[in-house]
Design a protein around this motif. Sequence first.
Motif, PDB file in Angstrom:
ATOM      1  N   VAL A  20      16.294   4.931  40.484  1.00 31.89           N
ATOM      2  CA  VAL A  20      14.730   4.541  40.123  1.00 31.89           C
ATOM      3  C   VAL A  20      13.723   4.372  41.471  1.00 31.89           C
ATOM      4  O   VAL A  20      14.495   3.979  42.462  1.00 31.89           O
ATOM      5  CB  VAL A  20      14.932   2.814  39.043  1.00 31.89           C
ATOM      6  CG1 VAL A  20      13.956   2.326  39.099  1.00 31.89           C
ATOM      7  CG2 VAL A  20      15.570   2.711  38.229  1.00 31.89           C
ATOM      8  N   ILE A  43      11.258   1.743  42.855  1.00 32.61           N
ATOM      9  CA  ILE A  43      11.318   0.566  43.232  1.00 32.61           C
ATOM     10  C   ILE A  43       9.825  -0.223  43.831  1.00 32.61           C
ATOM     11  O   ILE A  43      10.096   0.086  44.875  1.00 32.61           O
ATOM     12  CB  ILE A  43      12.368  -0.438  43.480  1.00 32.61           C
ATOM     13  CG1 ILE A  43      13.546  -0.340  42.364  1.00 32.61           C
ATOM     14  CG2 ILE A  43      10.996  -2.065  43.281  1.00 32.61           C
ATOM     15  CD1 ILE A  43      14.483  -0.206  42.806  1.00 32.61           C
ATOM     16  N   ALA A  88      13.044  -2.142  35.461  1.00 32.86           N
ATOM     17  CA  ALA A  88      13.968  -1.741  36.476  1.00 32.86           C
ATOM     18  C   ALA A  88      14.904  -1.328  36.516  1.00 32.86           C
ATOM     19  O   ALA A  88      15.649  -0.344  36.488  1.00 32.86           O
ATOM     20  CB  ALA A  88      13.802  -1.389  38.137  1.00 32.86           C
ATOM     21  N   CYS A  99      19.530  -2.733  40.479  1.00 31.96           N
ATOM     22  CA  CYS A  99      19.970  -1.546  40.050  1.00 31.96           C
ATOM     23  C   CYS A  99      20.742  -0.007  40.134  1.00 31.96           C
ATOM     24  O   CYS A  99      21.672  -0.334  39.832  1.00 31.96           O
ATOM     25  CB  CYS A  99      18.631  -1.300  40.098  1.00 31.96           C
ATOM     26  SG  CYS A  99      17.244  -1.368  39.485  1.00 31.96           S
ATOM     27  N   ALA A 149       7.732  -3.801  41.143  1.00 33.03           N
ATOM     28  CA  ALA A 149       9.269  -3.974  40.105  1.00 33.03           C
ATOM     29  C   ALA A 149       9.421  -4.655  41.254  1.00 33.03           C
ATOM     30  O   ALA A 149      11.113  -4.927  41.020  1.00 33.03           O
ATOM     31  CB  ALA A 149      10.007  -2.583  39.948  1.00 33.03           C
TER      32      ALA A 149
END
Length: 290
Positions: A73, A75, A63, A93, A54
Amino acid sequence: METLAQSNTSLAISRRNAIFGAATAGALLAASGTAAQNKEARPLDGKAAVVTGARNNLGRGFAVALASMGADVLIHHHKPETRDQAEETARLCHEQGVRTAIFAGDLGSAETVLAMYDACHSQFGSIDIVVNNAGRIWKGNFADIPDEEFERCLAINTKAMFYSMRQAAQRLADNGRVINIATSLLCATSPFYAAYAGTKAPIEELTRTLARELGARGITVNAIAPGAIDTPFFHGPESKEAVAYITNSVPAKRLGKIDDIAPVVAFLATPEARWISGQTLWINGSYGTR
């Protein structure tokens, strides 16, 4: 998507990477609480997602799309030198008012995958969505594929997917989601991609089997098979002539974009996608169909 350099990361290194990632995530966790409280309810509020590979490209798009719908999330990225890119994904994010964590490691190792799931559960308290996106591409004549390159593709495109799906089968919350990223080369066979497509091919059967096994728990398992996407991952091994040929093979005469794929992944993560399972979705502008 990540490129593997090795395929046998030790458990000790995996655990260290998990802790290293969590340390940075701690500040993000603390900073995002108020923002999340101020947002209206979203479809994935309270859910926790793992997205592999990601740091950039499609993985970053997935993401951020999940974060925009309320999911916390984790990552994943592979190598220490790509940490800054993973942190940029985390920042994007975080802007969506969610919690984030970063995990570094070689997913060709079962121990590393276990550590990644441990890190997600430790940070967020649950694992609800898994997007198995990390992949490696190599292009060249079948007869010329080096043993070491085939092993690298096998490690990330097949083994890492299997290891992650096995952990998901054990640890995913009820009504969870597994979304595996395959390739449209599985329905539009082309020369020179044997190492890539050949090691991606098992994804379809793994997806179908796990969907049948986990369906009674409300868990869905699907595969997304994108066509050529206009990212560095695609352009890396391609000549200008190959890019032009592939582009002209699509009726719309263009390559795919990240925002052609990310919304589909995000939808599959929602409660409304509960009746879609065991499927491969070909998203390629009709470049190839099955």
